[in-house]
Design a protein around this motif. Sequence first.
Motif, short mmCIF file in Angstrom:
data_model
loop_
_atom_site.label_atom_id
_atom_site.label_comp_id
_atom_site.label_asym_id
_atom_site.label_seq_id
_atom_site.Cartn_x
_atom_site.Cartn_y
_atom_site.Cartn_z
N LYS A 142 -9.49 1.59 5.04
CA LYS A 142 -8.56 1.03 6.02
C LYS A 142 -8.83 1.61 7.41
O LYS A 142 -8.84 0.86 8.41
N ILE B 296 -6.94 -5.45 4.49
CA ILE B 296 -6.56 -5.24 3.09
C ILE B 296 -7.13 -6.34 2.19
O ILE B 296 -7.47 -6.09 1.03
N GLU C 214 0.85 -1.19 0.00
CA GLU C 214 0.00 0.00 0.00
C GLU C 214 0.89 1.24 0.00
O GLU C 214 1.96 1.26 0.60
N GLY D 239 -2.75 5.59 -1.13
CA GLY D 239 -4.11 5.38 -1.62
C GLY D 239 -5.07 6.39 -1.01
O GLY D 239 -4.83 6.92 0.07
N SER E 181 -9.43 -4.74 -0.71
CA SER E 181 -8.98 -4.89 -2.10
C SER E 181 -10.12 -5.37 -2.98
O SER E 181 -10.26 -4.95 -4.13
N ALA F 139 -4.79 0.92 -4.02
CA ALA F 139 -4.10 0.93 -2.73
C ALA F 139 -2.68 1.46 -2.89
O ALA F 139 -2.05 1.90 -1.93
N TYR G 7 -8.81 3.83 -0.53
CA TYR G 7 -8.25 2.69 0.21
C TYR G 7 -7.96 3.08 1.66
O TYR G 7 -8.29 2.34 2.60
N GLN G 8 -7.34 4.24 1.86
CA GLN G 8 -6.99 4.67 3.22
C GLN G 8 -8.24 4.91 4.05
O GLN G 8 -8.26 4.66 5.26
#
Length: 441
Positions: free
Chosen positions: A315, A327, A305, A308, A331, A368, A311-312
């Motif tokens: 997360k 993840i 990663e 991103g 994903s 990511a 994505y962050q």
Amino acid sequence: MENSSSKIHLSWYIFLAILFLVALYQLAYLTPNRTDIASIWTFLALAFIAYFSILKRFNDSNHQKLNLGLAIISRLLLLFSFPLLSDDIYRFIWDGSLILHGINPFSFTPQELMLEKLDWLDPLLFQKMNSPAYYSVYPPINQLAFLLSAIPGKGNLLASVIILRIFILAFDIGNIFILKKLLRFFKKDERLVFIYALNPLVIIEFTGNLHFEAVMIFFTLLSVWLLHTNKWILASLALTLAISAKLLPIIFLPLFIHHIGWKKTFYAGLFIGFTTLILFLPFIHNLELAANFLQSIQLYYGKFEFNGSVYQLLKEVGWKILHYNPIAYTSKILLAFTLIGFLITYIKSKNIIEGIFWLLFIYTLFGAIVHPWYMLILVAFTPFLKWRFAIVWSVLICLSYFTYRVIPYQEEMFLVWIEYGLLGLFMFYELVFKPRRREIY
């Protein structure tokens, strides 16, 4: 009086050009390493100040030749430098050394080969590379360039770098000229080419750090040009070569439908599939090699990663709810978002250039891993479109270099939110308010 004004005008241009070149020189030759984030940010900022100033004040018909000369000189300036912001170079030369000695880079991981104690292997390359436990993930065109770079042999690292740089430099200069050709074709102002040609991040990441997105951009632009000149078979071949430099351009194929229809696009797909297979066959010619290649790709996208955006966000939500980084799940969610975005783009895009731009934006938005050089193809396609947020992003994404300040690398989430927050605000301003643009850039 007019003569005096012209001299002041020229002096100001010379000052900006020198500032631009000095900033790039400092980054390429005098910055000790990528942990020196203060120097990196300072000289990138100076280079961008010069860049925007030249675009605003000196991107007219009287300065086109000067700007073109500056674009080429700035790239040649970096010819003898060593990549500062990326350690991929060590894997590049490693793969090339294997091919030079008759070993398939998809057959063994560097860790496995080091156990063989082969005297021609360079331990320095192994110590410096970032993924010694993985098989190679680089397509055939890259491997050809790697082979050329390995010719100087063990202990001649700078010579290998220069060979690789000449290879990438040729394609990046080619990008400038094919962009000019396409701008003329679409009856747009040729001066828009300098959005790409003088962008400091383009120069640093392609010529400086030797990323093969420059090659991918060249063949993608060539494919667009050939498609618009009714040469769909050659356009398919150009797209094959883009895929053979970076796998990503395979997603551009459905955009052919708007230009040549379903039937020809189907045949283009068969042609691209066959020619891509032919190019990969010297390296991947059995199921074991294919499995090794796919394993490394899956590990890359499933484990790593960097910078991103969405994505962050997922997360952070995962940490709050599950108390660990999900993840493996995020994903899959991001892949679903990406595919939906692709489908909408295929349906809604008005032309192939706009389609490519938005496909790649969606890919990076939900990725990511978003290294600075990933988004530079957006800068290459910006001259044809009304949006300028990709230029702003090329500045903001430099904040991600802060990750390299310590070893092992550690992201600063505050900077990630600043990057994407400011980008989002500018995009909202552009896409919603649609300001009337008076500047050439």
